[in-house]
Design a protein around this motif. Structure first.
Motif, PDB file in Angstrom:
ATOM      1  N   VAL A 183       0.825  -1.199   0.000  1.00  0.00           N
ATOM      2  CA  VAL A 183       0.000   0.000   0.000  1.00  0.00           C
ATOM      3  C   VAL A 183       0.863   1.254   0.000  1.00  0.00           C
ATOM      4  O   VAL A 183       0.559   2.228  -0.657  1.00  0.00           O
ATOM      5  CB  VAL A 183      -0.933   0.002   1.230  1.00  0.00           C
ATOM      6  N   PHE A 184       1.967   1.233   0.727  1.00  0.00           N
ATOM      7  CA  PHE A 184       2.683   2.465   1.006  1.00  0.00           C
ATOM      8  C   PHE A 184       3.978   2.631   0.197  1.00  0.00           C
ATOM      9  O   PHE A 184       4.410   3.741  -0.028  1.00  0.00           O
ATOM     10  CB  PHE A 184       2.990   2.546   2.504  1.00  0.00           C
ATOM     11  N   SER A 185       4.615   1.546  -0.233  1.00  0.00           N
ATOM     12  CA  SER A 185       5.819   1.645  -1.037  1.00  0.00           C
ATOM     13  C   SER A 185       5.434   1.601  -2.506  1.00  0.00           C
ATOM     14  O   SER A 185       4.883   0.609  -2.969  1.00  0.00           O
ATOM     15  CB  SER A 185       6.776   0.488  -0.723  1.00  0.00           C
ATOM     16  N   LYS A 186       5.730   2.643  -3.212  1.00  0.00           N
ATOM     17  CA  LYS A 186       5.358   2.724  -4.623  1.00  0.00           C
ATOM     18  C   LYS A 186       6.500   2.216  -5.484  1.00  0.00           C
ATOM     19  O   LYS A 186       7.584   2.803  -5.524  1.00  0.00           O
ATOM     20  CB  LYS A 186       5.012   4.165  -4.998  1.00  0.00           C
ATOM     21  N   HIS A 187       6.260   1.119  -6.193  1.00  0.00           N
ATOM     22  CA  HIS A 187       7.252   0.583  -7.107  1.00  0.00           C
ATOM     23  C   HIS A 187       7.233   1.389  -8.408  1.00  0.00           C
ATOM     24  O   HIS A 187       6.169   1.608  -8.987  1.00  0.00           O
ATOM     25  CB  HIS A 187       6.960  -0.888  -7.419  1.00  0.00           C
ATOM     26  N   THR A 188       8.393   1.819  -8.837  1.00  0.00           N
ATOM     27  CA  THR A 188       8.514   2.545 -10.091  1.00  0.00           C
ATOM     28  C   THR A 188       9.618   1.919 -10.927  1.00  0.00           C
ATOM     29  O   THR A 188      10.447   1.155 -10.413  1.00  0.00           O
ATOM     30  CB  THR A 188       8.832   4.031  -9.856  1.00  0.00           C
TER      31      THR A 188
ATOM     32  N   SER B  23      19.957   8.181 -14.333  1.00  0.00           N
ATOM     33  CA  SER B  23      20.076   6.948 -13.557  1.00  0.00           C
ATOM     34  C   SER B  23      19.848   7.187 -12.072  1.00  0.00           C
ATOM     35  O   SER B  23      20.167   8.249 -11.538  1.00  0.00           O
ATOM     36  CB  SER B  23      21.458   6.310 -13.773  1.00  0.00           C
ATOM     37  N   LEU B  24      19.314   6.163 -11.415  1.00  0.00           N
ATOM     38  CA  LEU B  24      19.018   6.249  -9.990  1.00  0.00           C
ATOM     39  C   LEU B  24      20.279   6.474  -9.177  1.00  0.00           C
ATOM     40  O   LEU B  24      20.265   7.165  -8.162  1.00  0.00           O
ATOM     41  CB  LEU B  24      18.320   4.955  -9.539  1.00  0.00           C
ATOM     42  N   ASN B  25      21.393   5.892  -9.606  1.00  0.00           N
ATOM     43  CA  ASN B  25      22.637   6.013  -8.836  1.00  0.00           C
ATOM     44  C   ASN B  25      23.451   7.244  -9.203  1.00  0.00           C
ATOM     45  O   ASN B  25      24.556   7.426  -8.700  1.00  0.00           O
ATOM     46  CB  ASN B  25      23.503   4.757  -8.978  1.00  0.00           C
TER      47      ASN B  25
ATOM     48  N   GLU C 128      12.435  -2.433 -11.738  1.00  0.00           N
ATOM     49  CA  GLU C 128      11.298  -2.092 -10.882  1.00  0.00           C
ATOM     50  C   GLU C 128      11.784  -2.114  -9.438  1.00  0.00           C
ATOM     51  O   GLU C 128      12.337  -3.108  -8.978  1.00  0.00           O
ATOM     52  CB  GLU C 128      10.172  -3.115 -11.064  1.00  0.00           C
ATOM     53  N   CYS C 129      11.584  -1.028  -8.718  1.00  0.00           N
ATOM     54  CA  CYS C 129      12.047  -0.968  -7.334  1.00  0.00           C
ATOM     55  C   CYS C 129      11.316   0.151  -6.601  1.00  0.00           C
ATOM     56  O   CYS C 129      10.543   0.909  -7.187  1.00  0.00           O
ATOM     57  CB  CYS C 129      13.561  -0.747  -7.262  1.00  0.00           C
ATOM     58  N   VAL C 130      11.563   0.234  -5.300  1.00  0.00           N
ATOM     59  CA  VAL C 130      11.065   1.330  -4.474  1.00  0.00           C
ATOM     60  C   VAL C 130      12.218   2.310  -4.297  1.00  0.00           C
ATOM     61  O   VAL C 130      13.296   1.927  -3.847  1.00  0.00           O
ATOM     62  CB  VAL C 130      10.587   0.816  -3.105  1.00  0.00           C
ATOM     63  N   GLU C 131      12.004   3.566  -4.668  1.00  0.00           N
ATOM     64  CA  GLU C 131      13.101   4.532  -4.608  1.00  0.00           C
ATOM     65  C   GLU C 131      13.517   4.821  -3.174  1.00  0.00           C
ATOM     66  O   GLU C 131      14.696   4.987  -2.879  1.00  0.00           O
ATOM     67  CB  GLU C 131      12.711   5.820  -5.321  1.00  0.00           C
ATOM     68  N   GLN C 132      12.568   4.862  -2.259  1.00  0.00           N
ATOM     69  CA  GLN C 132      12.884   5.035  -0.841  1.00  0.00           C
ATOM     70  C   GLN C 132      11.731   4.513   0.003  1.00  0.00           C
ATOM     71  O   GLN C 132      10.593   4.447  -0.452  1.00  0.00           O
ATOM     72  CB  GLN C 132      13.171   6.492  -0.504  1.00  0.00           C
TER      73      GLN C 132
END
Length: 288
Positions: free
Chosen positions: A34-39, A262-264, A53-57
Motif C-alpha cells: 500500500v505504502f511503497s510505490k514501485h517505479t 540513472s538512480l545512482n 522495478e524498485c522502491v526509490e525510498q
C-alpha cells in the motif's frame, strides 16, 4: 475525575474510533504494497543501463512495519552497496565473475546479478547466476526485473528462496559455486555468522565471496557495538573459514559511469568513501 479530564479522555476515545472507521472504510491492507510505490528506474552498470522495478525510498509506514516485524520492504530498494558493486565491476569482473557460477545472497530487486548478466560483452559475463533471498515478495520483484531484460537467457539464471544459516541442498547448492555475492546486507551485525556460513558452504574449493559493505549495522545487548566494524567483519570471515583476498575502497576505483537519468547518479564514489563503504573479497581457505 475533573470535567477537563473527562473531556480529554472522550476526545482521545473518539479520535481512536474515527481512525478505526477510516481504516475500515478504506479497507487498507497494512503492508508495504500500500505504502511503497514501485517505479521503473534506470541504473548505470558500467557500460550499460539496467531498467529495474524498485522502491526509490522507504516510507515512514514501511519503517514502522519493519520495526514491528510485520513487513520488510528493504529488499525492494536499491542501496548504496549495490551501486558500489556496479562501479567496481571493471576491477572485479575478470577474477570474480567472468565465466563463473555465481550465487547472490540477499538479492532483493536482483540488481547485483542482473548487472553482472547485462554489463560488458557476453564473453565477460558469468556462466550462471542463482539469485536468492529469504523474502518471497522481494523474489517476485526480482523475477519481474529479470523478465524485463530480453538479453537474459532463462537457462543462465534461477531465482530461489534461501535463508542464511540453513543447510544447503547437496544437489545444486552445496560447494557448487565459484563466487558468492552479497551487497549491503549487513543491517544487523547478528547476520554475519549465518551469512558467512552459507557463503562458505556454497563455494567450491578456493572460491571467492564478494561482500559490498556500507557500515550501517545495528547492534543489540547480545551483539554490542564494536570499535572497528571492518576488522570485526574480517575476524568473523576468518572464524568461518575465509581469508581476506582484497579490500577495495571507493577512492581506489576508476571514475564511475553515470547518466543524469540513472538512480545512482546522485551517489558518487566520494559519497561512498565518506560513509566508509568498501568491498571485501574473501577466498575460501584450504581445509586443514
Amino acid at each position: 475525575m475533573s470535567s477537563t479530564e473527562t473531556v480529554a479522555e472522550n476526545r482521545i476515545y473518539n479520535d481512536a474510533i474515527d481512525k478505526e472507521e477510516i481504516i475500515d472504510d478504506w479497507q487498507l491492507d497494512m503492508n508495504f504494497h500500500v505504502f511503497s510505490k514501485h517505479t521503473r528506474q534506470t541504473i548505470s552498470a558500467q557500460d550499460t543501463l539496467v531498467h529495474l522495478e524498485c522502491v526509490e525510498q522507504l516510507t515512514p509506514v514501511d519503517m514502522m512495519n519493519l520495526a514491528n516485524g510485520e513487513h520488510d520492504a528493504t529488499g525492494h530498494c536499491v542501496w548504496m552497496g549495490a551501486f558500489l558493486l556496479l562501479d567496481a565491476l571493471g576491477v572485479l569482473l575478470q577474477e570474480c565473475f567472468t565465466g563463473k557460477r555465481i550465487l547472490e545472497l540477499g538479492c532483493g530487486t536482483g540488481i547485483g546479478g542482473i548487472g553482472l548478466m547485462c554489463a560488458h560483452e557476453k564473453e565477460r559475463r558469468p556462466s550462471y547466476v542463482l539469485l536468492t533471498d529469504a523474502d518471497p515478495d522481494a523474489l517476485q520483484v526480482c523475477q519481474r526485473n529479470c523478465q524485463q531484460h530480453n538479453q537474459l537467457s532463462e537457462n543462465k539464471y534461477d531465482i530461489k528462496e534461501l535463508t542464511w544459516g540453513e543447510p544447503l541442498s547437496p544437489e545444486n547448492l552445496n560447494a557448487s559455486f565459484d563466487t558468492t555475492l552479497a551487497t549491503d546486507v549487513l543491517y544487523d551485525i547478528a547476520l554475519l555468522p549465518p551469512l558467512f556460513q552459507t557463503a562458505h558452504s556454497a563455494l567450491k574449493a578456493n572460491g571467492l565471496f564478494v561482500l559490498s559493505h556500507v557500515p550501517r549495522a545495528c547492534y543489540s545487548s547480545q551483539h554490542p557495538p564494536v570499535d572497528d566494524l571492518d576488522q570485526y567483519i574480517i575476524d568473523q570471515a576468518t572464524h568461518n573459514g575465509f581469508l581476506l583476498h582484497r579490500h577495495i575502497f571507493p577512492n581506489q576505483l576508476p571514475r564511475e559511469f553515470r547518466t543524469k537519468e540513472s538512480l545512482n547518479e546522485s551517489v558518487s564514489l566520494t559519497d561512498m568513501q565518506e560513509v566508509g563503504a568498501s568491498l571485501f573479497v574473501f577466498r575460501k581457505a584450504p581445509e586443514k
